[in-house]
Design a protein around this motif. Structure first.
Motif, PDB file in Angstrom:
ATOM      1  N   ALA A 197       7.842  14.543 -55.281  1.00 23.78           N
ATOM      2  CA  ALA A 197       8.964  15.483 -55.241  1.00 23.78           C
ATOM      3  C   ALA A 197       8.780  16.518 -54.144  1.00 23.78           C
ATOM      4  N   GLY A 198       7.559  17.043 -54.014  1.00 20.81           N
ATOM      5  CA  GLY A 198       7.283  18.017 -52.964  1.00 20.81           C
ATOM      6  C   GLY A 198       7.469  17.439 -51.577  1.00 20.81           C
ATOM      7  N   SER A 199       7.056  16.182 -51.393  1.00 21.46           N
ATOM      8  CA  SER A 199       7.219  15.524 -50.098  1.00 21.46           C
ATOM      9  C   SER A 199       8.689  15.341 -49.756  1.00 21.46           C
ATOM     10  N   ALA A 200       9.454  14.904 -50.749  1.00 20.71           N
ATOM     11  CA  ALA A 200      10.882  14.704 -50.521  1.00 20.71           C
ATOM     12  C   ALA A 200      11.575  16.022 -50.188  1.00 20.71           C
ATOM     13  N   LEU A 201      11.224  17.084 -50.922  1.00 27.88           N
ATOM     14  CA  LEU A 201      11.830  18.391 -50.664  1.00 27.88           C
ATOM     15  C   LEU A 201      11.434  18.943 -49.299  1.00 27.88           C
ATOM     16  N   SER A 202      10.280  18.498 -48.778  1.00 26.96           N
ATOM     17  CA  SER A 202       9.807  18.975 -47.478  1.00 26.96           C
ATOM     18  C   SER A 202      10.370  18.177 -46.313  1.00 26.96           C
ATOM     19  N   GLY A 203      11.206  17.180 -46.599  1.00 27.97           N
ATOM     20  CA  GLY A 203      11.868  16.440 -45.528  1.00 27.97           C
ATOM     21  C   GLY A 203      11.172  15.176 -45.088  1.00 27.97           C
ATOM     22  N   ALA A 204      10.232  14.657 -45.904  1.00 27.48           N
ATOM     23  CA  ALA A 204       9.577  13.405 -45.521  1.00 27.48           C
ATOM     24  C   ALA A 204      10.619  12.304 -45.336  1.00 27.48           C
ATOM     25  N   ARG A 205      10.457  11.535 -44.284  1.00 23.89           N
ATOM     26  CA  ARG A 205      11.391  10.440 -43.985  1.00 23.89           C
ATOM     27  C   ARG A 205      11.173   9.281 -44.938  1.00 23.89           C
ATOM     28  N   ARG A 206       9.918   9.048 -45.274  1.00 23.07           N
ATOM     29  CA  ARG A 206       9.578   7.933 -46.158  1.00 23.07           C
ATOM     30  C   ARG A 206       8.478   8.374 -47.098  1.00 23.07           C
ATOM     31  N   VAL A 207       8.636   8.056 -48.386  1.00 17.65           N
ATOM     32  CA  VAL A 207       7.620   8.392 -49.390  1.00 17.65           C
ATOM     33  C   VAL A 207       7.304   7.116 -50.170  1.00 17.65           C
ATOM     34  N   ILE A 208       6.087   6.631 -49.998  1.00 18.19           N
ATOM     35  CA  ILE A 208       5.669   5.360 -50.602  1.00 18.19           C
ATOM     36  C   ILE A 208       4.815   5.662 -51.821  1.00 18.19           C
ATOM     37  N   ALA A 209       5.241   5.183 -52.990  1.00 15.05           N
ATOM     38  CA  ALA A 209       4.521   5.396 -54.243  1.00 15.05           C
ATOM     39  C   ALA A 209       3.663   4.175 -54.549  1.00 15.05           C
ATOM     40  N   VAL A 210       2.398   4.410 -54.904  1.00 16.93           N
ATOM     41  CA  VAL A 210       1.463   3.323 -55.217  1.00 16.93           C
ATOM     42  C   VAL A 210       0.920   3.539 -56.629  1.00 16.93           C
ATOM     43  N   ASP A 211       1.026   2.512 -57.456  1.00 19.76           N
ATOM     44  CA  ASP A 211       0.495   2.590 -58.820  1.00 19.76           C
ATOM     45  C   ASP A 211       0.328   1.168 -59.327  1.00 19.76           C
ATOM     46  N   ASP A 213       1.397   0.481 -62.497  1.00 16.07           N
ATOM     47  CA  ASP A 213       2.309   0.474 -63.640  1.00 16.07           C
ATOM     48  C   ASP A 213       3.746   0.510 -63.133  1.00 16.07           C
ATOM     49  N   ASP A 214       4.510  -0.556 -63.409  1.00 14.23           N
ATOM     50  CA  ASP A 214       5.886  -0.623 -62.918  1.00 14.23           C
ATOM     51  C   ASP A 214       6.751   0.493 -63.485  1.00 14.23           C
ATOM     52  N   ALA A 215       6.494   0.894 -64.734  1.00 15.72           N
ATOM     53  CA  ALA A 215       7.291   1.975 -65.326  1.00 15.72           C
ATOM     54  C   ALA A 215       7.069   3.282 -64.571  1.00 15.72           C
ATOM     55  N   LYS A 216       5.832   3.544 -64.175  1.00 19.33           N
ATOM     56  CA  LYS A 216       5.557   4.763 -63.405  1.00 19.33           C
ATOM     57  C   LYS A 216       6.172   4.670 -62.005  1.00 19.33           C
ATOM     58  N   LEU A 217       6.174   3.489 -61.438  1.00 14.09           N
ATOM     59  CA  LEU A 217       6.792   3.327 -60.123  1.00 14.09           C
ATOM     60  C   LEU A 217       8.302   3.536 -60.209  1.00 14.09           C
ATOM     61  N   ASP A 218       8.907   3.082 -61.299  1.00 13.18           N
ATOM     62  CA  ASP A 218      10.335   3.343 -61.496  1.00 13.18           C
ATOM     63  C   ASP A 218      10.586   4.847 -61.583  1.00 13.18           C
ATOM     64  N   ALA A 219       9.721   5.550 -62.319  1.00 15.84           N
ATOM     65  CA  ALA A 219       9.857   7.007 -62.423  1.00 15.84           C
ATOM     66  C   ALA A 219       9.699   7.666 -61.058  1.00 15.84           C
ATOM     67  N   ALA A 220       8.776   7.133 -60.241  1.00 15.29           N
ATOM     68  CA  ALA A 220       8.525   7.715 -58.920  1.00 15.29           C
ATOM     69  C   ALA A 220       9.781   7.708 -58.052  1.00 15.29           C
ATOM     70  N   THR A 221      10.613   6.682 -58.184  1.00  9.98           N
ATOM     71  CA  THR A 221      11.835   6.642 -57.382  1.00  9.98           C
ATOM     72  C   THR A 221      12.796   7.753 -57.793  1.00  9.98           C
ATOM     73  N   ARG A 222      12.732   8.160 -59.056  1.00  9.99           N
ATOM     74  CA  ARG A 222      13.605   9.247 -59.510  1.00  9.99           C
ATOM     75  C   ARG A 222      13.147  10.593 -58.954  1.00  9.99           C
ATOM     76  N   GLY A 224      11.875  10.831 -55.866  1.00  6.80           N
ATOM     77  CA  GLY A 224      12.082  10.836 -54.422  1.00  6.80           C
ATOM     78  C   GLY A 224      11.365   9.759 -53.641  1.00  6.80           C
ATOM     79  N   ALA A 225      10.643   8.853 -54.310  1.00 10.10           N
ATOM     80  CA  ALA A 225       9.984   7.769 -53.580  1.00 10.10           C
ATOM     81  C   ALA A 225      11.028   6.835 -52.985  1.00 10.10           C
ATOM     82  N   THR A 226      10.824   6.468 -51.734  1.00 10.31           N
ATOM     83  CA  THR A 226      11.733   5.533 -51.070  1.00 10.31           C
ATOM     84  C   THR A 226      11.250   4.092 -51.174  1.00 10.31           C
ATOM     85  N   ASP A 227       9.943   3.902 -51.391  1.00 11.14           N
ATOM     86  CA  ASP A 227       9.346   2.572 -51.502  1.00 11.14           C
ATOM     87  C   ASP A 227       8.265   2.619 -52.579  1.00 11.14           C
ATOM     88  N   THR A 228       8.008   1.465 -53.198  1.00  7.06           N
ATOM     89  CA  THR A 228       6.950   1.391 -54.214  1.00  7.06           C
ATOM     90  C   THR A 228       6.054   0.194 -53.954  1.00  7.06           C
TER      91      THR A 228
END
Length: 361
Positions: A197-211, A213-222, A224-228
């Motif tokens: 969330a902090g990265s997205a609010l700071s203007g990051a062009r791309r935020v890649i979430a790594v985990d 757990d698919d459920a946590k990756l789904d949450a990450a997109t909410r 601000g993650a652009t890729d998982t």
């Protein structure tokens, strides 16, 4: 006269948490008594219970808390009974060498309550991160109680006190994420999603979430993650390089704190990239990296202490972001529980089923 309160206590290493009566002193000079309304169950509390941080048992657990000031001690002028506060585990002293150099977020002599809370037999309790908030009332240094807008409900606001602030600050303050950056966050629990969330609010062009757990990756997109990337069956370093044209990320944030994830993060960076460790490791963990790689890849390897935050400055800012619907603190609250359910919440945490369980008093 000390007040009695119910509290969740780790009596000995690795043993289940017990709910016991404790004695909370009246506030002395520079101290405040806080009636706790809600407190998040953080992985750091589990580390305390398991002896991974220290061996000063018994520990009074809990530190992600919001509540109301009930009484103030002599010399306290910035707070008054009735003030709505979030508790911080860093309260700059103002006099150490870091504070004197204008870096209070690194304070080397952070303040906590001088008086101990105890079991009813007089046994001194060690408060987790200098707070100890899995209890109906707690005693803290006045600088640990940060007044915030009372419009934020305590279940959500209390999480600013540790996980949300640590993750958000790891991206914004320690990592220095800025417009156009590519960011990787390893581990999408409460801290990792706050970093996203902090990265997205700071203007990051791309935020890649790594985990894993698919459920946590789904949450990450909410958040601000652009890729998982699910790293359970995929090489996450190769996946990140593929997503970044073979280069790697400008900033990588390890919100897990294991040798494997730290090493992965090191090699996920672009040349001259930044690696930030904010996940709390076990005391026995070690990292082995080729020195030539440390030299030739350049950049910076940083540890993020509490998101390098200044609570008196940053807590109100995060609350304002929440109230303006730019940072959804409510989304971090997976469930609310009672004090007696803390041990069960640890088990749920270890299974990876929640972002945060929150004890509500």
């Amino acid at each position: 006269m000390p007040q009695e309160a119910r509290a969740a206590v780790a009596v000995k290493k690795g043993a289940p948490v017990e709910v016991l009566p404790v004695l909370v002193p009246d506030p002395g000079p520079g101290e405040v008594l806080v009636g706790v309304q809600a407190c998040g169950v953080c992985h750091t509390d589990l580390h305390y219970r398991d002896g991974a941080i220290g061996d000063e048992f018994p520990y009074l657990l809990g530190h992600e808390a919001a509540g109301t000031v009930e009484a103030v001690g002599p010399g306290v002028t910035a707070l008054a009974p009735g003030d709505y506060v979030v508790l911080a585990w860093r309260a700059p002293c103002g006099g150490c060498r870091s504070c004197r150099r204008g870096r209070p977020w690194y304070c080397f002599d952070s303040r906590t309550a001088a008086q101990p809370m105890t079991l009813t037999d007089g046994t001194r309790l060690s408060p987790a991160l200098g707070i100890g908030a899995f209890t109906e009332k707690t005693l803290v240094a006045a600088g640990q109680a940060v007044k915030i807008d009372p419009s934020a409900r305590p279940e959500a606001a209390g999480l600013i006190g540790c996980g949300v602030m640590a993750g958000y600050g790891a991206a914004v303050h320690t990592g220095g994420v800025s417009n156009g950056d590519t960011v990787v966050v390893i581990g999408c629990g409460g801290v990792g999603n706050a970093a996203i969330a902090g990265s997205a609010l700071s203007g990051a062009r791309r935020v890649i979430a790594v985990d894993i757990d698919d459920a946590k990756l789904d949450a990450a997109t909410r958040f601000g993650a652009t890729d998982t990337v699910n790293s359970r069956g995929t090489d996450p370093v190769a996946a990140v390089r593929e997503l970044t044209g073979g280069f790697g990320a400008d900033v990588v944030i390890d919100a897990v704190g294991r040798p494997e994830t730290y090493t992965q993060g090191f090699y996920m960076r672009d040349l001259a990239g930044v690696l930030v460790q904010v996940g709390v490791p076990d005391r026995e963990m070690r990292v082995d990296l080729p020195l030539i790689d440390l030299f030739s890849r350049g950049g910076a390897l940083k540890s993020s202490w509490y998101g390098d935050c200044l609570p008196s400055r940053d807590f109100p800012v995060l609350v304002d972001l929440h109230l303006s619907r730019k940072l959804d603190l409510d989304a971090f609250v997976s469930e609310t529980i009672t004090l007696e359910e803390v041990e069960a919440a640890f088990a749920t945490m270890q299974r990876g089923g929640v972002l945060r369980s929150v004890v509500v008093f």
